[in-house]
Enzyme design. Structure first.
Site, PDB file in Angstrom:
ATOM      1  N   GLU A   1      67.801  -4.793 -27.609  1.00 58.14           N
ATOM      2  CA  GLU A   1      68.306  -5.555 -26.544  1.00 58.14           C
ATOM      3  C   GLU A   1      67.021  -5.674 -25.635  1.00 58.14           C
ATOM      4  OE1 GLU A   1      71.794  -4.198 -24.564  1.00 58.14           O
ATOM      5  OE2 GLU A   1      70.533  -3.081 -23.262  1.00 58.14           O
TER       6      GLU A   1
ATOM      7  N   ASP B   1      65.281  -4.660 -14.884  1.00 55.00           N
ATOM      8  CA  ASP B   1      65.296  -5.724 -15.858  1.00 55.00           C
ATOM      9  C   ASP B   1      64.029  -6.721 -15.394  1.00 55.00           C
ATOM     10  OD1 ASP B   1      67.345  -4.496 -17.128  1.00 55.00           O
ATOM     11  OD2 ASP B   1      68.743  -5.718 -15.941  1.00 55.00           O
TER      12      ASP B   1
END
Length: 534
Positions: A176, A13
Site C-alpha cells: 500500500e 504519509d
C-alpha cells in the site's frame, strides 16, 4: 547538517514535489481541521506549515461531532500532491465519508476548487502522463491502476484499468502507500509492506515497468530502522533537486509522538532507485538550500492570542493550530486587545475527546511541554477547562467547579492501546487521579510529554507561588488506531452538567525540552529547555 528524522513530529504519509526552487509536502491530518497540511521548504530538511487545503471537509454531523458521532481515526488519509500544467492537485480518500476528493488550485495557497472522483481509492497516487492521459493508482495488497476521464471526476469509459501489483502471502501488511512516477520514459511504483519474516517491520519497495500495459517488476529497496526499536522507515514521495540530486521523504513510527518524516538520499543504479547509504538511512544529512536566507516559521508555536479580524471579519489562527474536528465557530472567539481565547460549551461531553472546539498543536520528540493560563470565572458546575495530552488514551489537568467552589483536577483514560480503526470515541468519564481545592478562578496549568526511547508518558503541573507542582499520575501514552495520530497538546473546555459555560485562555507557551543538536550527527546530544514564544 541536520539529524534524521528531519521533523520530530507527526507528519505522516508525506508526498513531496518541487516547483522551481520550492519544495512542497502534503501530510495526513485525519480528523483535524483545517485539513491536508501543506508544508514548504527550500532545502528539504527545514519545513514550515505553509497552508491547508480546506478549512472543513464535508461538515457532516460526525465531522462536527454532533449526534454523538465523530471521525477519530478517519477523515483524510495519504494524499497525493502533484503539479501539472501550472496547477496544483491534491487527491485523497476520506474514510468516514468513503469518498475520494480532488482539490485543484493555480496557487498552492489557494483558493482550492473541490470535486469528487467517483469511487474509493485507498492510498491513491495521481499520474499525469506525457500524452495528457491521467491515472490513479491505489489499493492494499492488490494495487490497481485506473485511467480517469478528462474532467477527473470518474474512471474513463473504456479506459485502462488493471491490476499492476499483488503482494505475496505471509505479510503483516500487504502493498500500500502507492506513489507512481514517470521518469526517463519508465514508470516507477513505490510501495510499502510490513514483512512477517526477516526484519518483521515496515519496508519500502519499488516496481518498474516500461509501459502502463507492461509488467511491473521490482524489489524491496529500503529495510532499516535507524536503530530505533525495529520501526522501519518507509512510505512517502521522491523528489529531485535543481542540481539533479534525488531524495525520498519517508516516515518512521515513533510511538506516541506519531509518525515522523525522514529524509533519505537516493541514487539511480541501472535505472533503478537505491535508497540510503549502503542501504541505511544516514543519522545526519546535509543538503543545499535554494534560498539560504529564508527564515522558517515554526510548526509549533507559543501564542498570545492577539488576533484581529481580516476584511471579511474572520480570525486566522497560526498555522500551528488545528481543531480536533470541524469547529463550531459560534462557540469560540478571540479578544486580540486582551490576548484572550474564549471557548463556550454547546453540548454535554463525557470527557475531553468528546468535547467540541478543542484547539491542538503537535508534540515534538524527544520531549516537550506546554502551559496556558485559564480564567474560569464563567464556568458552570461540572465544567472542565485546561490543557491536555490529547489522544485516545488522554491525560489532562483542568480547572473545574463544584457547588460553586473551584478545584484543580488531573484526569486520564486508563487501559491499553486501542487498535480499532475508526472506533467511536470513548464515552466514559475517565479516571480522576487527583483533586485539590483552588482559591481562585484563575490557574496556570502545564503538560510535559516525554517520548524519548519510547517512554511515552505525560506529567501534569499547576503553578503555585511561582513553583510548578505536579498533580496526579504520570499518564501513559500510546499510538493507537482509534485516533491514528500522534499525541497533541490541546486547550479545551467541556461540560458534564449544563451547557453554556465559558473559559478564557491566555499566554499559551510551548517549550521544547529535549532539542536535538543540529551541529553534529549525535542523535542524543540535546540542550535543555528552549522556549518557543513567537
Amino acid at each position: 547538517m541536520i539529524n534524521n528524522p528531519i521533523l520530530r513530529s507527526d507528519f505522516p504519509d508525506p508526498d513531496v514535489i518541487r516547483v522551481g526552487d520550492t519544495y512542497y509536502m502534503v501530510s495526513t491530518t485525519m480528523h483535524f481541521m483545517p485539513g491536508a497540511a501543506i508544508l514548504r521548504s527550500f532545502d528539504l530538511i527545514h519545513w514550515e506549515i505553509y497552508t491547508y487545503v480546506y478549512d472543513t471537509l464535508d461538515d457532516t454531523p460526525a465531522q462536527k461531532m454532533e449526534d454523538g458521532k465523530s471521525i477519530y481515526g478517519q477523515g483524510m488519509w495519504a494524499a497525493s500532491l502533484r503539479h501539472y500544467n501550472g496547477a496544483f492537485y491534491v487527491c485523497f480518500a476520506a474514510y468516514d465519508t468513503q469518498k475520494t476528493y480532488l482539490y485543484q488550485a493555480r496557487d498552492i495557497q489557494g483558493p482550492w476548487k473541490k470535486q469528487e472522483i467517483e469511487g474509493f481509492y485507498h492510498d491513491c497516487s495521481l499520474l499525469f502522463d506525457d500524452d495528457g492521459r491521467v491515472y490513479i493508482v491505489y489499493g492494499n495488497t492488490e494495487i490497481y491502476l485506473t485511467e480517469l476521464n478528462r474532467e477527473l471526476t470518474a474512471p474513463k469509459p473504456g479506459g485502462l484499468h488493471r491490476l499492476i501489483a499483488r503482494d505475496r502471502e505471509g505479510v503483516k501488511l500487504g502493498y500500500e502507500g502507492a506513489h507512481i512516477y514517470k521518469i526517463n520514459h519508465r514508470y516507477y511504483l513505490f510501495l510499502i509492506h510490513w514483512l512477517s519474516d526477516g526484519s518483521g517491520r515496515r519496508v519500502e519497495a519499488c516496481l518498474r515497468a516500461d509501459s502502463l500495459e507492461g509488467e511491473f517488476i521490482g524489489k524491496d529497496i529500503l529495510d532499516d530502522d535507524m536503530g530505533y526499536f525495529n520501526m522501519g522507515v518507509a512510505q512517502g514521495g521522491i523528489v529531485d533537486t535543481p542540481d539533479g540530486e534525488w531524495y525520498a521523504v519517508l516516515f518512521q513510527d515513533h510511538g506516541a509522538v506519531g509518525r515522523v518524516p525522514v529524509l533519505v538520499p537516493m541514487r539511480w543504479e541501472d535505472d533503478f532507485p537505491a535508497l540510503g547509504i549502503r542501504g541505511k538511512v544516514p543519522a545526519a544529512i546535509e543538503t543545499k538550500s535554494t534560498r539560504p536566507t529564508h527564515k522558517y516559521e515554526p510548526f509549533v508555536s507559543s501564542d498570545d492570542f492577539q488576533y484581529f479580524p481580516d476584511g471579511d471579519g474572520k480570525i486566522h489562527l497560526k498555522t500551528a493550530w488545528q481543531w480536533n474536528h470541524a469547529p463550531n465557530n459560534a462557540l469560540w472567539s478571540v479578544d486580540g486587545t486582551q490576548g484572550l481565547l474564549q471557548i463556550c460549551s454547546g453540548k454535554l461531553s463525557e470527557n475531553v475527546t468528546r468535547a467540541a472546539n478543542t484547539l491542538t498543536q503537535r508534540t515534538i520528540w524527544p520531549a516537550c511541554a506546554a502551559s496556558v493560563e485559564v480564567d474560569g470565572n464563567l464556568l458552570n458546575d461540572g465544567d472542565y477547562a485546561g490543557i491536555c495530552a490529547f489522544q485516545g488514551r488522554y491525560g489532562l489537568i483542568a480547572l473545574t467547579k463544584e457547588d460553586g467552589a473551584y478545584y484543580i483536577v488531573m484526569k486520564g483514560r486508563p487501559g491499553e492501546a486501542d487498535y480499532t480503526i475508526g472506533r467511536t470515541c470513548d464515552q466514559t468519564p475517565g479516571e480522576e487521579y487527583a483533586r485539590i481545592p483552588w482559591p481562585s478562578a484563575m490557574a496556570t496549568l502545564k503538560v510535559h510529554a516525554d517520548f524519548a526511547d519510547m517512554r511515552d508518558e505525560a506529567a501534569f503541573y499547576y503553578l503555585e507561588h511561582a513553583e510548578w507542582k505536579q498533580l496526579g499520575i504520570t499518564q501513559p501514552l500510546y499510538f493507537g488506531l482509534d485516533h491514528f495520530v500522534g499525541c497533541r497538546f490541546g486547550v479545551f473546555l467541556y461540560s458534564t452538567q449544563k451547557v453554556g459555560g465559558r473559559a478564557c485562555f491566555k499566554r499559551f507557551i510551548y517549550h521544547e525540552t529535549g532539542v536535538q543538536s543540529r551541529s553534529n550527527g549525535n542523535p542524543h546530544n540535546f540542550h535543555e529547555e528552549a522556549e518557543l514564544y513567537v
